[in-house]
Design an enzyme around this catalytic site. Structure first.
Site, mmCIF file in Angstrom:
data_model
loop_
_atom_site.group_PDB
_atom_site.id
_atom_site.type_symbol
_atom_site.label_atom_id
_atom_site.label_comp_id
_atom_site.label_asym_id
_atom_site.label_seq_id
_atom_site.Cartn_x
_atom_site.Cartn_y
_atom_site.Cartn_z
ATOM 1 N N ASP A 38 -3.254 6.916 3.877
ATOM 2 C CA ASP A 38 -2.552 7.723 4.866
ATOM 3 C C ASP A 38 -3.475 8.787 5.453
ATOM 4 O O ASP A 38 -4.471 9.181 4.837
ATOM 5 C CB ASP A 38 -1.344 8.413 4.228
ATOM 6 C CG ASP A 38 -0.253 7.424 3.825
ATOM 7 O OD1 ASP A 38 -0.319 6.269 4.279
ATOM 8 O OD2 ASP A 38 0.646 7.806 3.055
ATOM 9 N N LYS A 60 0.453 7.686 9.306
ATOM 10 C CA LYS A 60 1.552 8.285 8.541
ATOM 11 C C LYS A 60 1.497 9.815 8.557
ATOM 12 O O LYS A 60 1.879 10.468 7.593
ATOM 13 C CB LYS A 60 1.565 7.794 7.089
ATOM 14 C CG LYS A 60 1.814 6.295 6.961
ATOM 15 C CD LYS A 60 3.199 5.923 7.405
ATOM 16 C CE LYS A 60 3.460 4.432 7.218
ATOM 17 N NZ LYS A 60 4.759 4.033 7.794
ATOM 18 N N MET A 169 8.363 18.078 5.036
ATOM 19 C CA MET A 169 8.385 17.592 6.420
ATOM 20 C C MET A 169 9.334 18.412 7.284
ATOM 21 O O MET A 169 10.075 17.878 8.123
ATOM 22 C CB MET A 169 8.758 16.104 6.455
ATOM 23 C CG MET A 169 7.706 15.227 5.814
ATOM 24 S SD MET A 169 8.197 13.505 5.646
ATOM 25 C CE MET A 169 9.097 13.577 4.090
#
Length: 522
Positions: A38, A60, A169
């Site tokens: 990633d 990602k 996130m």
């Protein structure tokens, strides 16, 4: 002929710092033939990969282009069926917002062998490294971890009743998170911490409340971050001190200064000698990569040393110029059925603090330590008349103290040189060191002896796959332990940027810190 059987390892890379990866993860990375990783994976972690490993980045990273999950699945199956050892490296833990289910299903359908290797999630690491405990007997008897990638899908009415929330996130949706929490009953005075780039040298922390955190972070890029909400945030002040409650802090709970934070240092000492030095550099915030340029072992023959041990009573002085000399001499002394009592009546001179410490570990005090911690000052400051003085000098088999022996002999001493150990150049270089050099990720290279300089250059020449440019040393600091080592650096590498004032590893460490401090202020 069938291809060898491949296997896919879904590996958690942890929060970012290589030191926070598992031992299993380190091992798998060093053996990988194909790496699919990633965008959040750090360059230092990629340095663990063999130079020959094929690296495939699949993105990602939130808000930026990423390889479609279906294509990632196809790559994993394809490389496994080619017989490759494939590492699918995921940030944090593969099973915490790692989207591993789809990949595992594809591998099972294709009949591919796989293994899942856990990692430390930033949901746990970020609060800890910021000094915020997620549980407390009074303030937090439970906590919940969630992704704010889709805020509308969260049950905010239930979440506000949980004492501590950890949100991943959520950087781009911070205003929505704040609004939802207050809408459903959380007080505007509820403490909040935002930890960006957890465990990395650039880690940054904002501490505030639901009322003022948006003002504090206005105009700042917050991703990737972990958000901690709850009264436990207030405990940070008590754990690491009120002076560290500002926006930018050291990325660990520690009283140690991080003067070498962000620096990658190549340590060229022998593998058996490098641990304490590497540990000290890491305590100061550096990332230490060990590239042993010496292998210490027994001499080709013990006969000369055994003969000297049998005649110990005939010597006036024993000179030991390194802790290797101490260790190997006493090891052989014991092998011959003797101990420190055999040195009764013999005076002992040692060079350097570490050598003196090694001698004291055998319950003996040195009679003489020359100033400047260098062997060449022995002759100038020797406390005894050297005329007819018989000296035993156990040393490395390949020599290197010709001037010292010559000068002692010129003063009338009889010097008996005997090989006590041997130092050779290693056959190979650790993959992590090769990768760090190839990726130009090394900031400082340390040398603690002239021999390490010679062997380092030999190892570089033996590995043409490094393909180093002619100016690869331009932005690398060459750090030397003393004048003799510096001469070798100048001769073979063309420069010396740092030389220790005190010719010890502590002195070398201090000189590197001074250089780094000066470098950062330029």
């Amino acid at each position: 002929m069938k291809n060898p059987k491949g296997k896919v390892y879904l590996v958690g890379a942890g929060p970012g710092d290589c030191d926070l990866m598992t031992v299993r993860s380190h091992k798998l990375l060093s053996q990988a033939e194909v790496l699919i990783y990633d965008a959040l994976i750090d360059i230092p972690q990629l340095e663990l990969i063999p130079v020959t490993c094929r690296k495939i980045e699949v993105g990602k990273r939130g808000g930026k282009p990423s390889t479609q999950q279906q294509e990632i699945n196809r790559l994993l199956v394809e490389q496994c069926k080619l017989g490759k050892q494939v590492v699918r490296l995921k940030s944090g833990d593969p099973f915490i917002f790692g989207r591993s289910s789809s990949e595992i299903q594809a591998l099972i359908t294709a009949g591919c062998e796989f293994e899942v290797v856990p990692g430390i999630s930033s949901a746990l690491a970020a609060p800890m490294l910021a000094g915020i405990p997620l549980t407390d007997p009074v303030m937090s008897r439970c906590f919940a971890v969630m992704s704010a990638h889709e805020t509308d899908a969260l049950e905010w009415e239930a979440l506000v009743r949980i004492e501590t929330l950890v949100i991943l996130m959520g950087g781009r949706n911070l205003s929505e998170i704040i609004w939802q929490l207050q809408k459903h009953g959380r007080s505007p005075e509820t403490p909040i911490a935002i930890i960006r780039d957890c465990s990395r040298p650039e880690q940054k922390i904002w501490i505030g409340t639901l009322f003022n955190i948006l003002q504090q972070t206005a105009g700042q890029s917050l991703s990737p971050c972990a958000i901690v909400i709850g009264e436990v945030v207030r405990l940070r002040e008590y754990l690491i001190g009120s002076e560290n409650t500002n926006m930018s802090v050291t990325p660990v709970i520690s009283n140690n200064s991080q003067q070498l934070a962000g620096k990658t240092i190549l340590v060229t000492r022998a593998a058996s000698q490098s641990n304490q030095f590497s540990d000290r550099l890491q305590q100061l915030g550096a990332r230490a990569i060990e590239m042993p340029a010496l292998v210490i072992g027994a001499p080709s023959t013990w006969e000369p040393l055994d003969r000297a041990i049998a005649q110990l009573s005939s010597f006036h002085w024993l000179i030991l110029t390194s802790h290797n000399a101490v260790d190997w001499f006493f090891q052989r002394l014991q092998a011959k059925g003797k101990d420190a009592r055999s040195l009764c009546g013999i005076k002992i001179a040692v060079v350097g603090k570490k050598t003196a410490e090694s001698l004291r570990s055998h319950s003996l005090q040195p009679d003489f330590i020359p100033p400047n911690f260098v062997a060449d000052s022995l002759i100038e400051n020797f406390p005894d008349n050297l005329q007819n003085c018989k000296i035993l000098f156990p040393r490395v088999e390949s020599g290197g103290r010709e001037v010292l022996v010559k000068e002692f002999t010129a003063k009338g001493a009889q010097v008996i040189e005997v090989p006590a150990y041997q130092s050779c150049c290693p056959e190979t270089v650790a993959p992590i060191a090769l990768a760090a050099l190839q990726n130009q990720a090394v900031n400082i290279i340390t040398f603690a002896s002239s021999k390490t300089v010679h062997n380092f250059c030999h190892l570089i020449e033996k590995n043409p796959e490094l393909s180093l440019s002619e100016d690869w040393l331009e932005n690398v600091c060459i750090a030397s332990i003393g004048p003799e080592t510096s001469k070798s650096c100048l001769k073979l590498l063309g420069k010396v940027d740092v030389e220790a004032t005190e010719y010890t590893l502590d002195g070398l460490t201090e000189a590197i810190v001074q250089w780094a401090t000066k470098y950062q202020t330029l």
